[in-house]
Write a protein that holds these residues in place. Structure first.
Motif, mmCIF file in Angstrom:
data_model
loop_
_atom_site.group_PDB
_atom_site.id
_atom_site.type_symbol
_atom_site.label_atom_id
_atom_site.label_comp_id
_atom_site.label_asym_id
_atom_site.label_seq_id
_atom_site.Cartn_x
_atom_site.Cartn_y
_atom_site.Cartn_z
ATOM 1 N N THR A 60 0.828 -1.211 0.000
ATOM 2 C CA THR A 60 0.000 0.000 0.000
ATOM 3 C C THR A 60 0.862 1.260 0.000
ATOM 4 N N LYS B 42 6.477 3.965 6.377
ATOM 5 C CA LYS B 42 5.229 4.496 6.931
ATOM 6 C C LYS B 42 4.068 3.551 6.634
ATOM 7 N N ASP B 43 4.094 2.915 5.485
ATOM 8 C CA ASP B 43 3.016 1.996 5.122
ATOM 9 C C ASP B 43 3.116 0.702 5.922
ATOM 10 N N SER C 48 1.512 1.575 9.228
ATOM 11 C CA SER C 48 0.041 1.588 9.097
ATOM 12 C C SER C 48 -0.506 0.163 9.048
ATOM 13 N N GLU C 49 0.164 -0.682 8.291
ATOM 14 C CA GLU C 49 -0.312 -2.052 8.128
ATOM 15 C C GLU C 49 -0.191 -2.836 9.433
ATOM 16 N N ARG D 26 -3.042 -1.840 11.539
ATOM 17 C CA ARG D 26 -4.279 -2.489 11.062
ATOM 18 C C ARG D 26 -4.344 -3.934 11.555
ATOM 19 N N THR E 45 -5.239 -4.066 15.266
ATOM 20 C CA THR E 45 -6.663 -3.877 15.584
ATOM 21 C C THR E 45 -7.460 -5.128 15.214
ATOM 22 N N ARG E 46 -6.974 -5.849 14.213
ATOM 23 C CA ARG E 46 -7.685 -7.053 13.785
ATOM 24 C C ARG E 46 -7.540 -8.182 14.809
ATOM 25 N N ILE F 242 -6.012 -8.444 18.501
ATOM 26 C CA ILE F 242 -5.327 -7.777 19.610
ATOM 27 C C ILE F 242 -5.240 -8.657 20.855
ATOM 28 N N ILE G 73 -0.620 15.477 13.038
ATOM 29 C CA ILE G 73 -1.062 14.357 13.878
ATOM 30 C C ILE G 73 -1.171 13.135 12.992
ATOM 31 N N PHE G 74 -0.374 12.120 13.287
ATOM 32 C CA PHE G 74 -0.361 10.936 12.427
ATOM 33 C C PHE G 74 0.256 9.774 13.199
ATOM 34 N N HIS G 75 -0.186 8.569 12.888
ATOM 35 C CA HIS G 75 0.314 7.378 13.558
ATOM 36 C C HIS G 75 0.226 7.519 15.079
ATOM 37 N N LYS H 120 1.229 13.526 17.995
ATOM 38 C CA LYS H 120 1.356 14.885 17.476
ATOM 39 C C LYS H 120 2.839 15.204 17.474
ATOM 40 N N ILE I 134 0.161 13.245 3.937
ATOM 41 C CA ILE I 134 1.525 12.874 4.316
ATOM 42 C C ILE I 134 2.371 12.702 3.042
#
Lengths: 258, 295
Positions: free
Chosen positions: B61, B67-68, B71-72, B75, B78-79, B81, B178-180, B183, B194
């Motif tokens: 992605t 950075k990807d 993010s992955e 993800r 959260t799937r 945990i 604000i990301f990942h 801040k 981004i």
């Protein structure tokens, strides 16, 4: 009655989602009109973001298409403002990520939302503990910052629900957005624990609702259903021709939940 | 915590190898997320992770880099945990990750300080480290933050130059965002998208920086300078030739700044350069870079 109260006043609410600018902002405007025509009660419009961490592959791709079409935050405000000038009155919310709002200037963003005719904001990457930075400037413009409750919220459900405004977005399953054949977690239990704390605020279920059957089942458990990936999939397949296919899909959902 | 499975992102693969090693030792399941582009430029580390029993996912992605991969991994977390812990690879992400990683990494400055006091009886004049997310740098800085006489210099990846779009120099070119889950300072456009950053180094190829570095930059306690690909490659070759030590291309960014700083200082001054990784993993990519440069 607020816009959100109105959205939940006609029985179970149908809340469709699309990413703005996918494949272009003109199609987004047509989609909003078509969905309003078919009885959508609240429409969620996504401002595309480069790194949508809460999304599965379907909506991630929509974000990339939205960015590729050059659609900016200002374009999204402008599009809805024009629809309002044409007389469209369906309540509309923005779904995006914290940095899109923050980098625009949070107070300025909220004012623009109000001036363009939006009523609510959903930021999946802002947790309860950090929300006042957004919820305070939002409420001073009459915008509701929507709270999300997930299967992992557990002992945080109390405080999240107590502080919620607008409606509560109950996340049906673990993980990111996307269509699943079965919704694994006991979302009914989540809705019940929310209702135990707040009876005065509607609770809608989102994530993983893909068809009329799952929409009907989730509407049984809650006050409304949020459908994203299934619609975005139709847009991905049909592009600028998608509004008529989305219309058929919306008809099916509305007749299943009401 | 009852967790039986470890996941992590990795850029250059160093953190992935470390996580895979810990998982192998403790008999835990391990899955590593790495940008597709990074799996190609760091094949040695991919093999090492697999050798240790980890499953490596190539992430396609976005820009298919660090950075990807982050993010992955979020993800995936959260799937799943309930049985899974995310061992984040830098001083970044939501609280308390930046603090946890900094506390672990601070063993570096603790060690530098103890060894220098023992051997030289005094503190260093400068500590230099490369900064992607900033974990090795905060580790090397941490116990010197209160020692005002010690210059702390973080070296960001300028890529093809901070005036070009092909850069990952966050403090030199970014602004607050604000990301990942944090801040901090990020490379981004005017609408907060981004930026697709670039560096020859997979480990520094990240559009943000740990929030504690943003603070050190703001107060001026640490300086952050940008080092181009070319300068880093020169330093990589220099140390290999003169000392027989092949530094990671990430660490070569820090070395390059030391090479510029040393001639401006008296001979009895002490500079510490944190060679945060070894460069065996980079030799193939640098050889390719040199060939392209000569074409």
């Amino acid at each position: 009655m607020t816009d959100i109260e109105r959205a939940f006043s006609r029985g179970k609410a149908f809340i469709p989602f699309m990413t703005a600018g996918d494949p272009d902002i003109k199609t987004t405007k047509s989609l909003i009109k078509v969905l309003a025509d078919e009885g959508a009660d609240l429409i969620e419009v996504g401002i595309p973001f480069s790194d949508p961490t809460a999304e599965g592959p379907v909506i991630q791709s929509a974000n990339m298409r939205g960015i590729a079409s050059g659609t900016t935050t200002d374009d999204v405000f402008q599009a809805v403002k024009e629809l309002r000038e044409d007389g469209l009155d369906v309540p509309i919310a923005i779904m995006t990520y914290a940095n899109v709002v923050f980098s625009y200037g949070t107070a300025k963003f909220m004012k623009k939302m109000k001036d363009s005719g939006f009523c609510a904001l959903i930021l999946p990457d802002v947790p309860y503990e950090e929300k006042t930075e957004f919820s305070v400037p939002a409420s001073s413009e009459g915008i509701s910052l929507i709270s999300l409750i997930a299967p992992t919220s557990q002992d945080r459900i109390d405080k999240i629900a107590s502080d919620a405004s607008g409606f509560i977005y109950c996340v049906s399953s673990l993980g990111v957005t996307g269509m699943s054949d079965s919704i694994s977690s006991d979302v009914g239990e989540i809705v019940r624990s929310v209702k135990a704390i707040r009876l005065d605020i509607p609770a809608a279920i989102g994530f993983g609702i893909s068809n009329a059957q799952s929409a009907a089942a989730m509407a049984e458990l809650s006050d409304g259903v949020i459908i994203g990936s299934a619609i975005v999939n139709i847009i991905a397949e049909h592009g600028s021709d998608s509004p008529r296919y989305v219309r058929e899909f919306a008809k099916g959902i509305v007749s299943a939940i009401r | 915590m009852g967790k039986t499975r470890l996941i992590a992102e990795t850029g250059a693969g160093q953190h992935g190898v470390a996580t895979a090693t810990a998982a192998a030792l403790l008999g835990m399941e391990c899955e590593i997320f790495m940008g597709r582009e990074d799996t190609e430029r760091q094949t040695l580390n991919v093999y090492r992770m697999e050798l240790l029993g980890a499953k490596v996912h190539a992430v396609d992605t976005g820009t298919a880099t660090l950075k990807d991969a982050v993010s992955e991994t979020f993800r995936e977390w959260t799937r799943r945990i309930s049985d899974t812990h995310y061992a984040i690879g830098s001083v970044m992400g939501p609280h308390p990750f930046p603090t946890i990683v900094r506390d672990f990494q601070s063993v570096i400055s603790e060690e530098i300080k103890a060894q220098l006091l023992e051997k030289e009886g005094r503190l260093p004049d400068a500590v230099i480290a490369c900064v992607g997310g900033g974990s090795n740098a905060i580790g090397a800085f941490y116990h010197f933050i209160g020692d005002e006489s010690v210059r702390l210099i973080g070296c960001e990846a300028a890529g093809r130059g901070i005036d070009s779009p092909d850069t990952a120099a966050t403090i030199n070119t970014g602004r607050i965002g604000i990301f990942h889950g944090m801040k901090s300072i990020f490379c981004q456009d005017r609408y907060g998208q981004i930026a697709p950053v670039y560096s020859i180094s997979a480990g520094l190829d990240y559009p943000g920086i740990g929030p504690e570095h943003a603070q050190l930059a703001k107060t001026g306690r640490a300086e952050y300078v940008a080092v181009t690909d070319d300068e880093a490659v020169d330093a990589f070759e220099y140390l290999s030739r003169t000392e027989g030590i092949i530094p990671a291309i990430e660490s070569a960014h820090a070395l390059s700044v030391a090479m510029k700083l040393a001639p401006t200082m008296k001979k009895d001054r002490i500079i510490v350069v944190n060679i945060s990784g070894r460069g065996d993993k980079d030799t193939a990519a640098i050889a390719r870079y040199k060939r392209e440069e000569h074409q």
